[in-house]
Scaffold this motif. Structure first.
Motif, short mmCIF file in Angstrom:
data_model
loop_
_atom_site.label_atom_id
_atom_site.label_comp_id
_atom_site.label_asym_id
_atom_site.label_seq_id
_atom_site.Cartn_x
_atom_site.Cartn_y
_atom_site.Cartn_z
N UNK A 119 57.52 66.13 53.08
CA UNK A 119 57.49 65.64 51.70
C UNK A 119 58.75 64.82 51.38
N UNK A 120 58.89 63.63 51.99
CA UNK A 120 60.12 62.84 51.82
C UNK A 120 60.31 62.31 50.40
N UNK A 121 59.24 62.09 49.67
CA UNK A 121 59.36 61.53 48.31
C UNK A 121 59.21 62.62 47.26
N UNK A 122 58.19 63.46 47.36
CA UNK A 122 57.96 64.48 46.34
C UNK A 122 59.08 65.52 46.31
N UNK A 123 59.86 65.64 47.39
CA UNK A 123 60.97 66.60 47.38
C UNK A 123 62.04 66.21 46.36
N UNK A 124 62.04 64.92 45.96
CA UNK A 124 62.97 64.50 44.91
C UNK A 124 62.66 65.17 43.58
N UNK A 125 61.44 65.66 43.42
CA UNK A 125 61.02 66.24 42.13
C UNK A 125 61.24 67.75 42.05
N UNK A 126 61.71 68.36 43.13
CA UNK A 126 61.81 69.82 43.16
C UNK A 126 62.68 70.38 42.05
#
Length: 435
Positions: A192-199
């Motif tokens: 999850x290279x992009x969605x991990x920014x939303x954690x």
């Protein structure tokens, strides 16, 4: 009945209903296209496949405007490739599994990671396209034919794609956090290279995260099913029809006009008394007055039109202030085709409604403003040919109604009497040499 089973049942009902409606709409489109006359476009299979791959899939003609082409490529490929994940979503929805393809291991992680980068490219591309349409207000997105609905249609699709990609990334982010927290049913799978920014923006509560993940999952799948059934009413039908349209492209040189078989036979018979007339059924009329007089390929092109305005932006008649807009020709043809098709389905027969494509939709001023330069044909990113429709409408006006602009009538008279467009007799043609 347990809640998961209820969820599976709801999903199955929605999925089957959406597919049934999509098939119903597809049948209407096919019926409308079949209103046109037959035309042979099945030759040169290899060349047609090459054209389809280069123009439809490779978007070769789009790159005459590199910036817009690159953005469009990101949006197009991103949206199509990401929807490959629909297969997994459908399996999960029907059978109650979660990330059914997670057993693929490292390859699955590669796929999810690639999908996320593509989702980001779709988001960025759609935001820029919305800006170009509504803030920068690129000139070719406007015109007399671009009424509020076509502009709204474009904005709706762009907004829908942004929301669908946002739901996809939010779903992945919640799923990723649930995996990290060790929530049951959320096994370790995917990258999850992009969605991990939303954690950091998500709560730490497992029930809350499950609610966010499930909401995003349902929003994404229902949004895609709605999008599927919205396509027949939108210019974005070209997402599907660009492929058959480019495959059945006119492979002849752009300056070559078609001949009417019936007229050709008559001319051959006059020039050669020994010529035997071919036994072909006489046409109902010369040229085209309504959509039934056009070919099925013309009608397919009308459905395929992207309304991008590239044709109109290079049209010399339109640039110099004439009424003609090649984009309007295609949009009017599509609107008239839908009207005739609906009328036939309603009345169970082709009942005359007192209207026609010529005059009620496309005016005489429009067709005679065309210079037949083929600029619109060259500019179209999906090989649509508005000129064919214009020429057929002109043929009807001249050959059936004997109506043409005065300068053309003078030229026709000269051709008939002198064998040339000029007013000089054949015996006087070489007089210029004496000077």
């Amino acid at each position: 009945m347990t809640p998961p089973v209820i969820s599976q049942l709801i999903f199955a009902v929605l999925f089957v209903a959406a597919l049934a409606l999509a098939i119903f709409n597809a049948r209407k489109i096919i019926q409308n296209i079949r209103l046109g006359r037959s035309e042979q476009r099945a030759d040169q299979t290899g060349k047609r496949l090459q054209t389809m791959l280069l123009v439809a899939f490779g978007q070769k003609k789009m790159f005459k405007r590199p910036f817009a082409a690159l953005l469009h490529l990101f949006v197009y490929l991103g949206f199509c490739i990401i929807n490959l994940e629909m297969l997994e979503i459908v399996i999960d929805g029907l059978f109650g599994t979660h990330r059914a393809f997670s057993g693929l291991g490292g390859f699955y992680s590669f796929l999810i990671g690639a999908f996320e980068w593509l989702a980001l490219s779709v988001l960025v591309g759609c935001v820029i396209f919305l800006t170009r349409r509504n803030i920068t207000r690129v000139r070719r997105f406007f015109g007399i034919e671009m009424t509020p609905w076509p502009r709204t249609d474009a904005n709706l699709i762009l907004t829908a794609e942004i929301l669908l990609m946002a739901a996809f990334l939010t779903m992945n982010a919640a799923d990723h956090k649930l995996q990290l927290l060790g929530a049951p049913h959320y096994t370790q799978a995917g990258a999850f290279p992009i969605s991990s920014w939303l954690l950091s923006a998500l709560p730490d509560s497992i029930p809350s995260l499950i609610g966010i993940e499930r909401f995003s999952w349902w929003f994404h799948i229902i949004g895609v099913l709605i999008f599927l059934n919205y396509l027949p009413y939108s210019k974005h039908l070209h997402i599907l029809l660009a492929f058959p349209n480019t495959y059945f492209s006119n492979l002849h040189p752009k300056g070559r006009f078609t001949n009417m078989d019936s007229v050709t036979n008559e001319v051959k018979a006059m020039l050669d008394p020994s010529y035997t007339l071919e036994t072909t059924a006489a046409p109902l009329r010369f040229g085209a007055k309504d959509i039934q007089d056009l070919t099925w390929k013309n009608l397919l092109e009308a459905y395929t039109c992207t309304e991008c305005g590239r044709c109109t932006s290079v049209c010399p008649a339109n640039i110099t202030g004439k009424l003609l807009s090649p984009r309007k020709i295609m949009m009017d043809t599509r609107d008239r085709m839908v009207e005739v098709g609906d009328n036939i389905r309603k009345n169970k027969e082709d009942k005359d409604d007192g209207k026609s494509l010529l005059d009620n939709y496309i005016t005489r001023e429009e067709i005679w403003a065309c210079t037949t330069c083929n600029a619109c044909v060259e500019a179209c990113p999906v090989n649509i040919n508005p000129l064919e429709i214009i020429v057929e409408l002109r043929r009807y006006a001249v050959m059936e109604e004997s109506q043409a602009p005065i300068p053309l009538n003078a030229m026709f008279g000269n051709v008939e009497n002198n064998g040339a467009p000029w007013k000089y007799a054949q015996a006087d043609r070489a007089n210029w040499v004496d000077d």
